[in-house]
Design an enzyme around this catalytic site. Structure first.
Site, PDB file in Angstrom:
ATOM      1  N   SER A 168      16.220   5.109  -0.581  1.00 47.98           N
ATOM      2  CA  SER A 168      15.805   6.074   0.428  1.00 47.98           C
ATOM      3  C   SER A 168      15.835   5.520   1.839  1.00 47.98           C
ATOM      4  O   SER A 168      15.943   6.263   2.800  1.00 47.98           O
ATOM      5  CB  SER A 168      14.392   6.587   0.113  1.00 47.98           C
ATOM      6  N   SER A 169      15.690   4.201   1.991  1.00 46.92           N
ATOM      7  CA  SER A 169      15.593   3.629   3.332  1.00 46.92           C
ATOM      8  C   SER A 169      15.911   2.149   3.274  1.00 46.92           C
ATOM      9  O   SER A 169      15.946   1.538   2.199  1.00 46.92           O
ATOM     10  CB  SER A 169      14.172   3.821   3.886  1.00 46.92           C
TER      11      SER A 169
END
Length: 524
Positions: free
Chosen positions: A25-26
């Protein structure tokens, strides 16, 4: 985002091919242990064991909440251009998508999807029960993301209650780090005087909105990042924003901010009086909230079907007749009406197709719990990492306090860094709570989706108009009306639920065998 292209060697052209897709996600999540290399290794090992040659690798480091991920889009385009490659290998469902649009996009490719961690292979030939379970997982992943957004909103609410503006900085202010290490807003010395002048000009009542906007642009009012001139609509928003008085509204409540005001409360109220006075003649006529307006299209011309009250008490629906082929014709579909009760009966019957018994709910809940084991393990690992970081910061604060007592560092230095680290500890503690809650809520969401589906008919019958419309929008799509009949399709995965329910009902009526019902629902 990165993409690694690996063209297939000519000698292996006869082997079945697949693309592999990995995602975190990041950047932070990648560092925290959701390793891209680990995912790629798992996927490549699986491909080798299953006899696949990897044609392409795609990697995204961004959330799957929104559509438009770079590598995901390139993968879809590549698969459309290479119809000979009909398989995707991805770790598990929520790595591939956490929004419904991407789910539909992949489904339209008509390819196999292999989820090694879930032990699932989906294709057109998969049983409807397998597709249904997959659909429930997608909705669970979507709702999990929605829960994370809710947690972010809770953090914003906490800031608001402390008098700190919790979101994007408006023109006239800028983000700074306060003495305690927290992000706050402070006056922008270049823009703030122009904003203050805006209120001063408009409060006189001598200038129209367009005129003060023009004066502001002439004075140099531009967007901070792009440098583009500020339009009249933004000037209107500025003049309506109470934040410039030192007070602000958040979630319907009024808070006194800790930031410096640009205008007095009295000046702001004078401006509101001028604006309200000029808008007094623009009040809109109240309209009735029809349950099905905007939900149904005319089956003949595609225009919207809207509600209308007759004799002050009866509600009828008809085609708006805006299409050219409908206008000025005796047989126009606009001239045909249907009572709201008729539409409601037909929608009620449709929702009844989703009904299943308690035994099936128990089977599917058990299957969801079994499939959730990997997700639970990831939450536990994340909690351990966050707890370790929380402990490390606590040890830092303690060591620095001793240095302060020994005179090695000054009090101001200690206060600044200790404040920053305590704030970070609070964030970590919130993240720990979020993972603890999400671990349970993830499963709860799946069960709630199932319960919503099986109780949809009963819920629909007793809800007000607005809630009826929301429920139908959630479950149905492509609703149309023609010759007194409503036609609609169930959204995924409710289409699979309706199909599986119908198959199970026919099987039960045929032989009454309970084991066959279990096989239909769970594919045992």
């Amino acid at each position: 985002m990165r993409k690694i292209a690996k063209p297939a060697p000519a000698a292996d052209s006869s082997r079945k091919q697949a693309v592999i897709y990995a995602r975190v996600s990041s950047k932070e999540q990648e560092k925290e242990g959701y390793s891209i290399p680990a995912q790629l290794k798992l996927l490549k090992d699986y491909a080798a064991a299953e006899g696949f040659m990897v044609a392409q690798d795609y990697v995204d480091v961004e959330t799957a909440k929104q559509t438009g991920r770079a590598a995901f889009g390139k993968m879809v385009a590549w698969l459309r251009a290479h119809p000979d490659v009909r398989a995707i290998i991805v770790e598990k469902t929520d790595r591939l998508y956490r929004n419904l649009k991407d789910w539909v996009t992949i489904d339209e490719l008509d390819i196999e999807i292999h989820f090694p961690k879930e032990g699932v292979v989906l294709s057109r030939e998969s049983r409807s029960s397998e597709k249904f379970m997959h659909g429930i997982k997608v909705l669970m992943a979507k709702n999990y993301i929605d829960n994370l957004s809710e947690e972010a909103r809770k953090g914003q609410q906490e800031k608001a209650e402390q008098g700190i503006w919790p979101t994007k900085t408006p023109l006239g202010y800028r983000n700074v780090t306060g003495a305690d290490g927290r992000k706050v807003i402070a006056v922008d010395p270049q823009v703030a005087p122009i904003v203050a002048k805006l209120f001063e000009w408009y409060a006189t009542g001598e200038f129209a909105l367009k005129e003060v906007a023009k004066k502001a642009r002439a004075a140099g009012l531009v967007y901070k990042k792009s440098g583009a001139p500020v339009p009249t609509s933004t000037v209107h928003s500025i003049l309506r924003n109470r934040l410039y008085t030192g007070w602000f509204e958040w979630n319907g409540k009024l808070y006194q901010g800790k930031h410096e005001p640009l205008v007095s409360v009295e000046a702001w109220e004078r401006v509101q009086g001028v604006m309200d006075g000029r808008n007094a003649s623009k009040h809109r006529r109240m309209t009735h909230d029809f349950a099905f307006s905007g939900l149904i299209a005319c089956g003949r011309c595609g225009c919207s079907v809207v509600g209308e009250i007759k004799k002050q008490k009866y509600i009828y629906y008809h085609c708006t007749g805006y299409a050219d082929k409908c206008r000025d014709k005796p047989a126009s579909c606009r001239r045909k009406y249907v009572r709201e009760e008729v539409l409601e009966q037909q929608f009620t019957a449709m929702l009844g197709r989703l009904r299943f018994d308690d035994e099936v709910l128990a089977w599917v809940r058990e299957a969801l719990h079994a499939s959730h084991a990997d997700e639970r393990r990831e939450h536990e690992e994340a909690i351990k990492r966050l707890q370790a970081e929380h402990k490390r910061l606590g040890e830092r604060i303690s060591a620095m306090y001793i240095d302060k007592l020994d005179g090695k560092i000054g009090g101001d230095f200690y206060d600044r860094f200790a404040g920053q680290w305590r704030e970070e500890q609070q964030r970590l503690q919130r993240d720990i709570g979020r993972h603890e809650q999400a671990e349970q809520s993830y499963m709860d969401e799946g069960v709630r989706i199932l319960e919503l589906a099986r109780n949809a008919q009963a819920l629909f019958e007793r809800q007000p108009a607005r809630e009826k419309r929301r429920l139908l929008n959630f479950v149905l799509s492509n609703c149309s009306w023609e010759d007194g009949e409503v036609v609609a399709t169930f959204r995924q995965p409710f289409d699979l639920l309706a199909e599986t329910t119908a198959i199970a009902a026919r099987s039960s009526a045929g032989n009454g065998d309970n084991s066959s019902k279990s096989e239909i629902w769970l594919g045992n």
